[in-house]
Design an enzyme around this catalytic site. Structure first.
Site, PDB file in Angstrom:
ATOM      1  N   ASP A  66       0.826  -1.211   0.000  1.00  0.00           N
ATOM      2  CA  ASP A  66       0.000   0.000   0.000  1.00  0.00           C
ATOM      3  C   ASP A  66       0.855   1.254   0.000  1.00  0.00           C
ATOM      4  O   ASP A  66       2.066   1.195   0.244  1.00  0.00           O
ATOM      5  CB  ASP A  66      -0.963  -0.007   1.201  1.00  0.00           C
ATOM      6  CG  ASP A  66      -0.290  -0.416   2.510  1.00  0.00           C
ATOM      7  OD1 ASP A  66       0.956  -0.410   2.564  1.00  0.00           O
ATOM      8  OD2 ASP A  66      -1.007  -0.731   3.461  1.00  0.00           O
ATOM      9  N   ASP A 122      -7.671  -2.976  14.292  1.00  0.00           N
ATOM     10  CA  ASP A 122      -9.053  -3.190  13.844  1.00  0.00           C
ATOM     11  C   ASP A 122      -9.169  -4.374  12.877  1.00  0.00           C
ATOM     12  O   ASP A 122     -10.199  -4.560  12.243  1.00  0.00           O
ATOM     13  CB  ASP A 122      -9.611  -1.906  13.199  1.00  0.00           C
ATOM     14  CG  ASP A 122      -8.809  -1.460  11.977  1.00  0.00           C
ATOM     15  OD1 ASP A 122      -7.844  -2.161  11.591  1.00  0.00           O
ATOM     16  OD2 ASP A 122      -9.147  -0.399  11.398  1.00  0.00           O
ATOM     17  N   HIS A 124      -7.400  -4.849  10.139  1.00  0.00           N
ATOM     18  CA  HIS A 124      -7.080  -4.566   8.731  1.00  0.00           C
ATOM     19  C   HIS A 124      -5.800  -5.291   8.304  1.00  0.00           C
ATOM     20  O   HIS A 124      -4.921  -5.560   9.128  1.00  0.00           O
ATOM     21  CB  HIS A 124      -6.980  -3.061   8.461  1.00  0.00           C
ATOM     22  CG  HIS A 124      -5.778  -2.362   9.028  1.00  0.00           C
ATOM     23  ND1 HIS A 124      -5.851  -1.201   9.747  1.00  0.00           N
ATOM     24  CD2 HIS A 124      -4.446  -2.656   8.974  1.00  0.00           C
ATOM     25  CE1 HIS A 124      -4.636  -0.809  10.098  1.00  0.00           C
ATOM     26  NE2 HIS A 124      -3.763  -1.688   9.653  1.00  0.00           N
ATOM     27  N   GLU A 129      -9.685  -1.880   5.425  1.00  0.00           N
ATOM     28  CA  GLU A 129     -10.277  -1.638   6.736  1.00  0.00           C
ATOM     29  C   GLU A 129     -11.571  -2.449   6.872  1.00  0.00           C
ATOM     30  O   GLU A 129     -12.089  -2.966   5.877  1.00  0.00           O
ATOM     31  CB  GLU A 129     -10.568  -0.137   6.882  1.00  0.00           C
ATOM     32  CG  GLU A 129      -9.318   0.757   6.822  1.00  0.00           C
ATOM     33  CD  GLU A 129      -8.455   0.694   8.093  1.00  0.00           C
ATOM     34  OE1 GLU A 129      -8.720  -0.145   8.975  1.00  0.00           O
ATOM     35  OE2 GLU A 129      -7.513   1.510   8.186  1.00  0.00           O
TER      36      GLU A 129
HETATM   37  P1  PGA Z   1       2.426  -1.833  12.648  1.00  0.00           P
HETATM   38  O1  PGA Z   1       1.223  -1.746  11.607  1.00  0.00           O
HETATM   39  O2  PGA Z   1       3.351  -2.867  12.140  1.00  0.00           O
HETATM   40  O3  PGA Z   1       3.068  -0.471  12.611  1.00  0.00           O
HETATM   41  O4  PGA Z   1       1.821  -2.191  13.964  1.00  0.00           O
HETATM   42  C1  PGA Z   1       0.633  -2.926  11.188  1.00  0.00           C
HETATM   43  C2  PGA Z   1      -0.524  -2.634  10.254  1.00  0.00           C
HETATM   44  O5  PGA Z   1      -1.192  -1.611  10.413  1.00  0.00           O
HETATM   45  O6  PGA Z   1      -0.762  -3.448   9.346  1.00  0.00           O
END
Ligand code: PGA
Length: 227
Positions: A66, A122, A124, A129
């Site tokens: 992304d 959450d 995702h 999301e």
């Molecule tokens: P993080 O993010 O590795 O910074 O916890 C993970 C994500 O949002 O997929």
């Protein structure tokens, strides 16, 4: 789904080892990469292995999950993050961030052999999301408020996390031949439990991974605490 509960240090080594084995075995490996704090340890292991001559990425292509849209400053881009944390330190052949026709491009390069994933609080994966269609391909997505709060730590001087991103869709991710998801810490425990034991439902996008034939979940004890 295979679930491994290990210490963070061992997870980083094991996961890096899987990428190194693929890259040393396959003629034209295609790897899927992720940003965030979680994969940094794996990237450090890959850089170490490259510097020791254990692996070369000269035939490897990478696709990132992304990228932010509407950024005020390029320094916050996932392209900048990836360059700084991995790409600038290795001899990779090509490294792509999402663009139009990303799914066609991935397909044209042979498909992703191993996709690395983190997970959001959450549920995702990438910027898919809760509520995202399981059939989604690469698309422009709105970033959930919880995720914007979580990602604010990467922004300085009052700059804000953008509201939109371009992201591989859930179907794009499911097309990968293998998937490795990593999660560390208690704040991921709820999402991890829903992903592994919950119903396959749009309220937890990562739950779709239950349907993939070759998924490995690497979590520390804290992230596993609600299993
Ligand atoms: P993080 O993010 O590795 O910074 O916890 C993970 C994500 O949002 O997929």
């Amino acid at each position: 789904m295979k679930v491994y509960i290990l210490k963070e240090k061992d997870i980083n080594k094991r996961v890096a080892g899987r990428f190194i084995r693929l890259i040393n075995k396959k003629e034209n490996p295609v790897i899927g990469l992720a940003t965030g704090s979680t994969p940094e340890g794996v990237y450090n292991e890959l850089i170490k292995a490259f510097k020791k001559g254990i692996v070369s990425f000269k035939n490897t292509i990478s696709f990132n999950l992304d990228e932010y849209l509407d950024l005020k400053d390029e320094k916050y881009s996932y392209r900048s993050f990836m360059n700084e944390k991995l790409i600038n330190h290795i001899d990779i052949k090509q490294s792509f961030m999402p663009t139009d026709n990303y799914d066609d491009l991935i397909k044209a390069k042979g498909g992703i052999d191993i996709q690395l994933l983190g997970i959001g609080r959450d549920g995702h994966i990438a910027f898919n999301e809760p509520g995202t269609d399981f059939d989604s391909l690469t698309h422009i997505a709105n970033i959930a408020e919880m995720t914007r709060i979580d990602n604010q730590r990467f922004f300085e001087n009052g700059d804000k996390v953008p509201e939109r991103a371009i992201t591989m869709g859930l179907k794009t991710i499911m097309h990968s031949k293998r998937i490795i998801l990593i999660a560390f810490g208690k704040n991921k425990a709820d999402a991890v439990a829903k992903m592994i034991n919950g119903p396959i439902h749009k309220s937890c996008p990562a739950s779709i991974l239950q349907k993939h034939p070759h998924v490995e979940i690497f979590i520390d004890e804290d992230a596993a605490s609600l299993l």
